[in-house]
Design a protein around this motif. Structure first.
Motif, PDB file in Angstrom:
ATOM      1  N   VAL A  20       0.827  -1.136   0.073  1.00 61.71           N
ATOM      2  CA  VAL A  20      -0.013   0.001  -0.096  1.00 61.71           C
ATOM      3  C   VAL A  20       0.947   1.218  -0.090  1.00 61.71           C
ATOM      4  O   VAL A  20       1.585   1.618   1.132  1.00 61.71           O
ATOM      5  CB  VAL A  20      -1.145   0.014   1.122  1.00 61.71           C
ATOM      6  N   GLY A  21       1.147   1.908  -1.104  1.00 57.78           N
ATOM      7  CA  GLY A  21       1.927   3.140  -1.260  1.00 57.78           C
ATOM      8  C   GLY A  21       3.223   2.864  -1.069  1.00 57.78           C
ATOM      9  O   GLY A  21       3.542   1.639  -1.238  1.00 57.78           O
ATOM     10  N   PRO A  22       4.042   3.916  -1.241  1.00 60.93           N
ATOM     11  CA  PRO A  22       5.625   3.677  -1.351  1.00 60.93           C
ATOM     12  C   PRO A  22       6.035   2.888  -0.047  1.00 60.93           C
ATOM     13  O   PRO A  22       5.918   3.534   1.039  1.00 60.93           O
ATOM     14  CB  PRO A  22       6.060   5.071  -1.516  1.00 60.93           C
ATOM     15  N   PHE A  23       6.705   1.858  -0.323  1.00 60.45           N
ATOM     16  CA  PHE A  23       7.251   1.157   0.815  1.00 60.45           C
ATOM     17  C   PHE A  23       6.337   0.450   1.718  1.00 60.45           C
ATOM     18  O   PHE A  23       6.613   0.448   2.847  1.00 60.45           O
ATOM     19  CB  PHE A  23       8.358   1.794   1.764  1.00 60.45           C
ATOM     20  N   GLY A  24       5.074   0.582   1.370  1.00 63.19           N
ATOM     21  CA  GLY A  24       3.803   0.038   2.385  1.00 63.19           C
ATOM     22  C   GLY A  24       3.598   1.111   3.110  1.00 63.19           C
ATOM     23  O   GLY A  24       2.937   0.921   4.531  1.00 63.19           O
ATOM     24  N   LEU A  25       3.876   2.550   3.086  1.00 59.35           N
ATOM     25  CA  LEU A  25       3.782   3.735   4.140  1.00 59.35           C
ATOM     26  C   LEU A  25       2.361   3.821   4.298  1.00 59.35           C
ATOM     27  O   LEU A  25       1.912   4.082   5.428  1.00 59.35           O
ATOM     28  CB  LEU A  25       4.473   4.924   3.593  1.00 59.35           C
ATOM     29  N   LEU A  26       1.402   3.726   3.417  1.00 64.29           N
ATOM     30  CA  LEU A  26       0.008   3.974   3.675  1.00 64.29           C
ATOM     31  C   LEU A  26      -0.779   2.657   4.195  1.00 64.29           C
ATOM     32  O   LEU A  26      -1.988   2.762   4.408  1.00 64.29           O
ATOM     33  CB  LEU A  26      -0.509   4.052   2.288  1.00 64.29           C
ATOM     34  N   GLN A  27      -0.025   1.648   4.702  1.00 65.66           N
ATOM     35  CA  GLN A  27      -0.390   0.498   5.432  1.00 65.66           C
ATOM     36  C   GLN A  27      -1.194   0.914   6.540  1.00 65.66           C
ATOM     37  O   GLN A  27      -2.290   0.557   6.930  1.00 65.66           O
ATOM     38  CB  GLN A  27       0.499  -0.313   6.003  1.00 65.66           C
ATOM     39  N   VAL A  28      -0.811   2.185   7.067  1.00 68.80           N
ATOM     40  CA  VAL A  28      -1.256   2.601   8.526  1.00 68.80           C
ATOM     41  C   VAL A  28      -2.894   2.995   8.034  1.00 68.80           C
ATOM     42  O   VAL A  28      -3.728   3.053   8.837  1.00 68.80           O
ATOM     43  CB  VAL A  28      -0.782   3.726   8.964  1.00 68.80           C
ATOM     44  N   VAL A  29      -2.754   3.923   7.112  1.00 61.70           N
ATOM     45  CA  VAL A  29      -4.203   4.325   6.642  1.00 61.70           C
ATOM     46  C   VAL A  29      -4.961   3.051   6.335  1.00 61.70           C
ATOM     47  O   VAL A  29      -6.294   3.255   6.682  1.00 61.70           O
ATOM     48  CB  VAL A  29      -3.868   5.234   5.113  1.00 61.70           C
ATOM     49  N   ALA A  30      -4.466   2.015   5.816  1.00 59.36           N
ATOM     50  CA  ALA A  30      -5.572   1.278   5.357  1.00 59.36           C
ATOM     51  C   ALA A  30      -6.025   0.363   6.457  1.00 59.36           C
ATOM     52  O   ALA A  30      -7.274   0.166   6.904  1.00 59.36           O
ATOM     53  CB  ALA A  30      -4.748   0.187   4.464  1.00 59.36           C
ATOM     54  N   ASP A  31      -5.250   0.285   7.570  1.00 58.19           N
ATOM     55  CA  ASP A  31      -5.565  -0.566   8.799  1.00 58.19           C
ATOM     56  C   ASP A  31      -6.316   0.349   9.759  1.00 58.19           C
ATOM     57  O   ASP A  31      -7.339  -0.207  10.154  1.00 58.19           O
ATOM     58  CB  ASP A  31      -4.223  -0.646   9.675  1.00 58.19           C
ATOM     59  N   MET A  32      -6.242   1.492   9.552  1.00 59.81           N
ATOM     60  CA  MET A  32      -7.367   2.600  10.047  1.00 59.81           C
ATOM     61  C   MET A  32      -8.484   2.532   9.671  1.00 59.81           C
ATOM     62  O   MET A  32      -9.560   2.406  10.267  1.00 59.81           O
ATOM     63  CB  MET A  32      -6.769   4.050  10.099  1.00 59.81           C
ATOM     64  N   ILE A  33      -8.352   2.449   8.292  1.00 60.31           N
ATOM     65  CA  ILE A  33      -9.857   2.394   7.718  1.00 60.31           C
ATOM     66  C   ILE A  33     -10.718   1.163   8.035  1.00 60.31           C
ATOM     67  O   ILE A  33     -11.988   1.008   8.409  1.00 60.31           O
ATOM     68  CB  ILE A  33      -9.893   2.627   6.039  1.00 60.31           C
ATOM     69  N   LYS A  34      -9.918   0.147   8.099  1.00 61.38           N
ATOM     70  CA  LYS A  34     -10.423  -1.104   8.384  1.00 61.38           C
ATOM     71  C   LYS A  34     -10.887  -1.170   9.745  1.00 61.38           C
ATOM     72  O   LYS A  34     -12.163  -1.633  10.021  1.00 61.38           O
ATOM     73  CB  LYS A  34      -9.287  -2.344   8.227  1.00 61.38           C
ATOM     74  N   ILE A  35     -10.176  -0.599  10.728  1.00 62.00           N
ATOM     75  CA  ILE A  35     -10.464  -0.679  12.278  1.00 62.00           C
ATOM     76  C   ILE A  35     -11.746   0.278  12.469  1.00 62.00           C
ATOM     77  O   ILE A  35     -12.585  -0.218  13.329  1.00 62.00           O
ATOM     78  CB  ILE A  35      -9.239  -0.587  13.003  1.00 62.00           C
ATOM     79  N   PHE A  36     -11.804   1.533  11.650  1.00 59.18           N
ATOM     80  CA  PHE A  36     -13.145   2.227  11.996  1.00 59.18           C
ATOM     81  C   PHE A  36     -14.227   1.684  11.470  1.00 59.18           C
ATOM     82  O   PHE A  36     -15.141   1.902  11.875  1.00 59.18           O
ATOM     83  CB  PHE A  36     -12.730   3.521  11.475  1.00 59.18           C
ATOM     84  N   GLU A  94     -12.280 -10.129  23.768  1.00 58.74           N
ATOM     85  CA  GLU A  94     -13.737  -9.825  23.265  1.00 58.74           C
ATOM     86  C   GLU A  94     -14.003  -8.633  22.628  1.00 58.74           C
ATOM     87  O   GLU A  94     -15.083  -8.001  22.201  1.00 58.74           O
ATOM     88  CB  GLU A  94     -14.818  -9.887  24.569  1.00 58.74           C
ATOM     89  N   TYR A  95     -12.968  -7.736  22.540  1.00 57.75           N
ATOM     90  CA  TYR A  95     -12.643  -6.489  21.951  1.00 57.75           C
ATOM     91  C   TYR A  95     -12.674  -6.425  20.383  1.00 57.75           C
ATOM     92  O   TYR A  95     -12.001  -7.392  19.837  1.00 57.75           O
ATOM     93  CB  TYR A  95     -11.836  -5.612  22.623  1.00 57.75           C
ATOM     94  N   SER A  96     -13.447  -5.576  19.875  1.00 61.20           N
ATOM     95  CA  SER A  96     -13.246  -5.443  18.469  1.00 61.20           C
ATOM     96  C   SER A  96     -13.349  -3.938  18.037  1.00 61.20           C
ATOM     97  O   SER A  96     -13.406  -3.151  19.003  1.00 61.20           O
ATOM     98  CB  SER A  96     -14.574  -6.035  17.733  1.00 61.20           C
TER      99      SER A  96
END
Lengths: 160, 320
Positions: free
Chosen positions: B45-61, B221-223
């Motif tokens: 995701v993005g250069p060197f995977g830098l946008l992985q955080v954004v992807a993770d955040m979208i997923k978790i929200f 139990e958390y999600s």
């Protein structure tokens, strides 16, 4: 600082009442932690930051953790909550209520007759240390002996 | 608006940076682990995977934020924010550079210890309210571990406090201008490092959430974002312990003048964050009783001895 004092005092009062009336033990414990933390804020507002931090570390941070630890082991459920509810009869409050009302009346009369103003003078960590390890060294050592006795007793009980 | 201690600009910048750094650590940790384990890690995701955080955040929200019907709702919702709040509050006493900080408190070290001890409630309440055996086991372990290691953490810091003569973290940094405290307080540093890992329950001391034994421990139990708060709280803890090590033992922002002070601070802190990740890759998890025995039978006497020797040294210096 006066504003801080009164808000913290109100929070402490409400939290402490909630400790008594809540039937769920865990909720009561959370309120007790809030009450202790607001007492720490009161200490801070009165110019005793060291006492405030010790209140937060020792009471709110360590002793209450042990309470919660024991509560986890006990596995209290709905049955305990119902039992608590059954004990919380309104007529039980008459005795303690009157006594507390008497005390409150005395306290307010004392506060109004004697002109006690809050004058926060900050006492730093160094001042307290000088006092504790100067004139009060014997008392500190006695307290540590008392703790040692408690430690030995706990060790003995745990061995059984 | 000037950039000084306690100004709105300073507070905002610190809060923003700390949270962004903690979020970025999700990616940093996975990439570094990949590097050390000879694989790639997230790089799509993005250069060197830098946008992985954004992807993770979208997923978790966007995940379902579910409260189990058998859980105690009050404590279940209360638990995750506690860890975030107490750790963010701890950052308020950290001096990042001259003029950069939230507050210069004379009780800075005590404040950090108080907040660390309150952080234990997050894990305990989370596990207890989940009404699940694995969560309960995890939080029992967490409670014992955090309460024990708090003790050694506090005692290991006292050597530094005694040498600097202050609980104020900024004064502790300034008193290291002749030499960092890592040299006279090496034992204290090692104890603080171990206690710091145990306090933030990171691998190898992630016994409260040991996946192979108790599912996910206290956050079973958390999600959704409630789990996310535990997750980010853990990374915030790593950043906090790294910053504390820099401030207490490695001279904070002090360094040769060719780089600005804040850069020195960031470089030193990044080194320790990377060290935390390396520890995770390198050391297996000890057993629960091994951890407790090690703490009480080895670290406690050692930290007390360190304190006594430091005190004796200071008295000897004064007597000369």
């Amino acid at each position: 600082m006066i504003f801080l004092f009164y808000t913290a005092a109100i929070v402490a009062l409400i939290a402490t009442i909630a400790v008594i009336v809540s039937t769920n033990v865990v909720h009561a414990l959370v309120y007790l932690i809030i009450s202790l933390l607001s007492v720490a804020v009161i200490f801070f507002a009165l110019g005793a930051p060291f006492a405030a931090m010790l209140e937060a570390i020792v009471y709110a941070g360590a002793i209450m953790v042990l309470f919660l630890f024991v509560m986890m082991m006990l596995n209290l459920g709905q049955a305990t909550q119902d039992e608590e509810k059954a004990w919380m009869q309104p007529r039980l409050w008459i005795g303690p209520g009157t006594l507390v009302a008497l005390l409150l009346a005395q306290l307010t009369s004392v506060l109004f007759t004697q002109d006690v103003a809050i004058s926060p003078v900050e006492v730093g960590v160094l001042d307290i240390s000088v006092l504790l390890f100067g004139p009060w060294l014997l008392a500190v050592e006695l307290a540590s002996m008392l703790l040692l006795a408690g430690l030995v007793a706990a060790y003995h009980l745990a061995k059984k | 608006m000037s950039f000084e201690v306690g100004s709105a600009l300073s507070i905002g910048a610190i809060l923003f940076t700390v949270i962004i750094v903690a979020a970025m650590l999700i990616w940093v940790e996975r990439r570094l682990l990949g590097l050390w384990q000879e694989r790639l890690g997230p790089n799509r995701v993005g250069p060197f995977g830098l946008l992985q955080v954004v992807a993770d955040m979208i997923k978790i929200f966007t995940k379902e934020d579910w409260v189990p019907p058998f859980a105690d709702k009050f404590s279940f919702i209360l638990a995750p924010p506690i860890i975030m709040v107490v750790i963010l509050l701890s950052f308020s006493v950290i001096p990042f550079a001259p003029g950069v900080g939230v507050i210069d408190s004379d009780i800075g070290v005590l404040f950090v210890l108080a907040m660390a001890s309150l952080g234990a409630y997050s894990v305990m309440l989370g596990g207890l309210s989940s009404n699940n055996k694995y969560a309960l086991l995890g939080s029992l372990r967490a409670a014992a571990q955090m309460v024990s290691y708090e003790v050694f953490m506090g005692i290991s810091l006292l050597g530094v406090v005694a040498l600097a003569g202050s609980f104020n973290l900024r004064e502790i940094v300034l008193s290291q201008s002749d030499g960092w405290f890592i040299i006279p307080q090496f034992v204290g540093f090692v104890i603080f490092l171990i206690a710091g890992i145990a306090e933030s329950h990171r691998l190898p001391f992630d016994i409260p959430e040991a996946e192979q034994e108790i599912v996910a421990g206290y956050h079973t139990e958390y999600s959704g974002m409630k789990f996310g708060m535990f997750f980010v709280g853990e990374y915030l803890g790593v950043v906090l312990v790294s910053s504390l090590m820099v401030v207490l033992f490695f001279g904070g922002w002090l360094g040769p003048a060719f780089l600005p002070p804040i850069v020195w601070f960031v470089l030193k802190a990044s080194f320790f964050i990377a060290f935390f990740v390396l520890l995770r890759a390198a050391i297996p998890r000890p057993r629960y009783d091994q951890l407790m025995n090690y703490g009480w039978l080895f670290l406690l006497p050692l930290s007390l001895l360190n304190l006594v020797l430091t005190g004796a040294y200071i008295l000897w210096q004064e007597g000369l």
